[in-house]
Design a protein around this motif. Structure first.
Motif, PDB file in Angstrom:
ATOM      1  N   ARG A  27      -8.906 -15.112  -3.304  1.00 51.20           N
ATOM      2  CA  ARG A  27      -7.753 -14.263  -2.989  1.00 51.20           C
ATOM      3  C   ARG A  27      -6.434 -14.879  -3.448  1.00 51.20           C
ATOM      4  NH1 ARG A  27      -8.553  -9.922   0.156  1.00 51.20           N
ATOM      5  NH2 ARG A  27      -6.498  -9.871   1.091  1.00 51.20           N
ATOM      6  N   THR A  28      -6.266 -16.180  -3.221  1.00 45.19           N
ATOM      7  CA  THR A  28      -5.008 -16.825  -3.597  1.00 45.19           C
ATOM      8  C   THR A  28      -4.759 -16.669  -5.091  1.00 45.19           C
ATOM      9  OG1 THR A  28      -5.198 -18.402  -1.779  1.00 45.19           O
ATOM     10  CG2 THR A  28      -3.707 -18.990  -3.571  1.00 45.19           C
ATOM     11  N   LEU A  29      -5.781 -16.905  -5.889  1.00 43.61           N
ATOM     12  CA  LEU A  29      -5.629 -16.751  -7.341  1.00 43.61           C
ATOM     13  C   LEU A  29      -5.316 -15.308  -7.719  1.00 43.61           C
ATOM     14  CD1 LEU A  29      -8.274 -19.004  -9.141  1.00 43.61           C
ATOM     15  CD2 LEU A  29      -5.805 -19.038  -9.388  1.00 43.61           C
ATOM     16  N   LYS A  30      -5.950 -14.365  -7.062  1.00 44.46           N
ATOM     17  CA  LYS A  30      -5.678 -12.958  -7.366  1.00 44.46           C
ATOM     18  C   LYS A  30      -4.200 -12.640  -7.166  1.00 44.46           C
ATOM     19  CE  LYS A  30     -10.310 -11.492  -6.169  1.00 44.46           C
ATOM     20  NZ  LYS A  30     -11.187 -11.124  -5.077  1.00 44.46           N
ATOM     21  N   PHE A  31      -3.623 -13.133  -6.071  1.00 43.74           N
ATOM     22  CA  PHE A  31      -2.212 -12.871  -5.800  1.00 43.74           C
ATOM     23  C   PHE A  31      -1.315 -13.550  -6.842  1.00 43.74           C
ATOM     24  CE2 PHE A  31      -3.917 -11.654  -1.712  1.00 43.74           C
ATOM     25  CZ  PHE A  31      -3.134 -10.570  -1.378  1.00 43.74           C
ATOM     26  N   LYS A  32      -1.655 -14.776  -7.217  1.00 43.98           N
ATOM     27  CA  LYS A  32      -0.847 -15.481  -8.226  1.00 43.98           C
ATOM     28  C   LYS A  32      -0.943 -14.777  -9.583  1.00 43.98           C
ATOM     29  CE  LYS A  32       0.108 -18.353  -5.095  1.00 43.98           C
ATOM     30  NZ  LYS A  32       0.020 -17.410  -3.984  1.00 43.98           N
ATOM     31  N   GLY A  43       5.075  -3.150 -15.991  1.00 45.32           N
ATOM     32  CA  GLY A  43       4.450  -1.861 -16.230  1.00 45.32           C
ATOM     33  C   GLY A  43       4.767  -0.913 -15.101  1.00 45.32           C
ATOM     34  N   ASN A  44       3.976   0.104 -14.992  1.00 44.83           N
ATOM     35  CA  ASN A  44       4.239   1.150 -14.007  1.00 44.83           C
ATOM     36  C   ASN A  44       3.748   0.826 -12.614  1.00 44.83           C
ATOM     37  OD1 ASN A  44       5.283   2.783 -16.060  1.00 44.83           O
ATOM     38  ND2 ASN A  44       3.235   3.476 -16.619  1.00 44.83           N
ATOM     39  N   TYR A  45       2.833  -0.115 -12.476  1.00 45.33           N
ATOM     40  CA  TYR A  45       2.150  -0.280 -11.197  1.00 45.33           C
ATOM     41  C   TYR A  45       2.284  -1.674 -10.610  1.00 45.33           C
ATOM     42  CZ  TYR A  45      -0.051   3.788 -13.291  1.00 45.33           C
ATOM     43  OH  TYR A  45      -0.277   4.980 -13.904  1.00 45.33           O
ATOM     44  N   ASN A  46       3.439  -2.245 -10.647  1.00 44.69           N
ATOM     45  CA  ASN A  46       3.623  -3.592 -10.135  1.00 44.69           C
ATOM     46  C   ASN A  46       3.688  -3.623  -8.614  1.00 44.69           C
ATOM     47  OD1 ASN A  46       3.666  -4.721 -12.685  1.00 44.69           O
ATOM     48  ND2 ASN A  46       5.865  -4.508 -12.889  1.00 44.69           N
ATOM     49  N   TYR A  47       3.290  -4.768  -8.077  1.00 40.29           N
ATOM     50  CA  TYR A  47       3.387  -5.004  -6.641  1.00 40.29           C
ATOM     51  C   TYR A  47       4.688  -5.719  -6.324  1.00 40.29           C
ATOM     52  CZ  TYR A  47      -1.548  -3.827  -6.317  1.00 40.29           C
ATOM     53  OH  TYR A  47      -2.743  -3.156  -6.355  1.00 40.29           O
ATOM     54  N   ASP A  48       5.176  -5.511  -5.111  1.00 43.97           N
ATOM     55  CA  ASP A  48       6.319  -6.261  -4.598  1.00 43.97           C
ATOM     56  C   ASP A  48       5.777  -7.467  -3.849  1.00 43.97           C
ATOM     57  OD1 ASP A  48       8.333  -4.504  -5.509  1.00 43.97           O
ATOM     58  OD2 ASP A  48       7.916  -3.163  -3.836  1.00 43.97           O
ATOM     59  N   PHE A  49       6.361  -8.625  -4.105  1.00 46.20           N
ATOM     60  CA  PHE A  49       5.901  -9.865  -3.494  1.00 46.20           C
ATOM     61  C   PHE A  49       6.980 -10.454  -2.603  1.00 46.20           C
ATOM     62  CE2 PHE A  49       3.172  -9.379  -7.126  1.00 46.20           C
ATOM     63  CZ  PHE A  49       1.948  -9.821  -6.667  1.00 46.20           C
ATOM     64  N   ILE A  50       6.528 -11.205  -1.598  1.00 50.85           N
ATOM     65  CA  ILE A  50       7.420 -11.945  -0.709  1.00 50.85           C
ATOM     66  C   ILE A  50       6.949 -13.400  -0.672  1.00 50.85           C
ATOM     67  CG2 ILE A  50       7.961  -9.928   0.737  1.00 50.85           C
ATOM     68  CD1 ILE A  50       5.965 -11.216   2.831  1.00 50.85           C
ATOM     69  N   GLY A  55       2.682 -19.142  -1.113  1.00 46.01           N
ATOM     70  CA  GLY A  55       3.487 -18.633  -2.215  1.00 46.01           C
ATOM     71  C   GLY A  55       3.539 -17.116  -2.190  1.00 46.01           C
ATOM     72  N   ALA A  56       3.612 -16.534  -3.360  1.00 46.99           N
ATOM     73  CA  ALA A  56       3.781 -15.081  -3.489  1.00 46.99           C
ATOM     74  C   ALA A  56       2.650 -14.320  -2.798  1.00 46.99           C
ATOM     75  CB  ALA A  56       3.847 -14.700  -4.955  1.00 46.99           C
ATOM     76  N   TYR A  57       3.054 -13.322  -2.021  1.00 47.40           N
ATOM     77  CA  TYR A  57       2.091 -12.488  -1.284  1.00 47.40           C
ATOM     78  C   TYR A  57       2.601 -11.060  -1.307  1.00 47.40           C
ATOM     79  CZ  TYR A  57      -0.699 -10.593   2.520  1.00 47.40           C
ATOM     80  OH  TYR A  57      -1.543  -9.822   3.264  1.00 47.40           O
ATOM     81  N   SER A  58       1.671 -10.129  -1.397  1.00 46.62           N
ATOM     82  CA  SER A  58       2.014  -8.715  -1.383  1.00 46.62           C
ATOM     83  C   SER A  58       1.160  -8.005  -0.335  1.00 46.62           C
ATOM     84  CB  SER A  58       1.757  -8.093  -2.761  1.00 46.62           C
ATOM     85  OG  SER A  58       1.835  -6.693  -2.690  1.00 46.62           O
ATOM     86  N   PHE A  59       1.825  -7.415   0.644  1.00 47.28           N
ATOM     87  CA  PHE A  59       1.100  -6.658   1.659  1.00 47.28           C
ATOM     88  C   PHE A  59       0.403  -5.450   1.025  1.00 47.28           C
ATOM     89  CE2 PHE A  59       4.103  -8.973   4.351  1.00 47.28           C
ATOM     90  CZ  PHE A  59       3.250  -9.434   5.344  1.00 47.28           C
ATOM     91  N   THR A  60       1.063  -4.842   0.058  1.00 44.81           N
ATOM     92  CA  THR A  60       0.487  -3.679  -0.614  1.00 44.81           C
ATOM     93  C   THR A  60      -0.765  -4.067  -1.394  1.00 44.81           C
ATOM     94  OG1 THR A  60       2.708  -2.775  -0.828  1.00 44.81           O
ATOM     95  CG2 THR A  60       1.003  -1.741  -2.153  1.00 44.81           C
ATOM     96  N   MET A  61      -0.706  -5.189  -2.089  1.00 44.09           N
ATOM     97  CA  MET A  61      -1.876  -5.635  -2.834  1.00 44.09           C
ATOM     98  C   MET A  61      -3.015  -5.985  -1.882  1.00 44.09           C
ATOM     99  SD  MET A  61      -2.243  -8.742  -5.529  1.00 44.09           S
ATOM    100  CE  MET A  61      -3.861  -9.392  -5.869  1.00 44.09           C
ATOM    101  N   ASP A  62      -2.695  -6.626  -0.779  1.00 43.93           N
ATOM    102  CA  ASP A  62      -3.708  -6.959   0.217  1.00 43.93           C
ATOM    103  C   ASP A  62      -4.390  -5.683   0.707  1.00 43.93           C
ATOM    104  OD1 ASP A  62      -5.142  -8.844   1.811  1.00 43.93           O
ATOM    105  OD2 ASP A  62      -3.902  -8.289   3.522  1.00 43.93           O
TER     106      ASP A  62
END
Length: 142
Positions: A27-32, A43-50, A55-62
């Motif tokens: 999971r950590t690598l997927k987020f990075k 592109g059109n479908y980027n995630y927002d990270f906090i 490090g970088a994490y996205s609730f939407t991606m999760d």
């Protein structure tokens, strides 16, 4: 022929990335990886990270990963491939470029974390593992 489970654009891109990278990535690598993809191959479908614990994490991606899991997509390579084939040529090229640019580190967790911390230190400010990456730590604290 069975129809594919319905996904929105960013979920299709995530499924396509998972098809190309393989399911053995944590999971950590997927987020990075998705942070790098979002920042460098816009592109059109980027995630927002906090900034978060690793490090970088996205609730939407999760949430999207959970959706793919609930729909039994994550473990099915043939379905992942069909999503890859369904995305735009532009998004396929973004993924190909991403994999080409980062092929030397993609499956190495430490190298990927180090790279993301050094390139995007803002996302490392809340990291509980920043001490493992001295150069990144200097960037975060300066």
């Amino acid at each position: 022929m069975k129809t594919l489970p319905s996904l929105i654009g960013r979920q299709k891109l995530l499924a396509s990335y998972l098809y190309l990278i393989g399911s053995k990535v944590g999971r950590t690598l997927k987020f990075k990886h998705m942070l790098l993809l979002a920042k460098e191959f816009r592109g059109n479908y980027n995630y927002d990270f906090i900034p978060y614990k690793y490090g970088a994490y996205s609730f939407t991606m999760d949430n999207d990963l959970s959706v793919l899991e609930r729909k039994h997509i994550l473990e099915n390579v043939e379905i992942l491939k069909k999503y890859y084939l369904s995305i735009s040529d532009e998004d396929k090229q973004r993924l190909v470029d991403f994999f080409e640019n980062y092929k030397s580190i993609l499956k190495n967790k430490d190298k990927t974390i180090k790279l993301t911390y050094e390139k995007y230190p803002y996302f490392a400010i809340n990291s509980t593992i920043i001490d493992r990456y001295p150069l990144a730590k200097r960037k975060v604290t300066t």
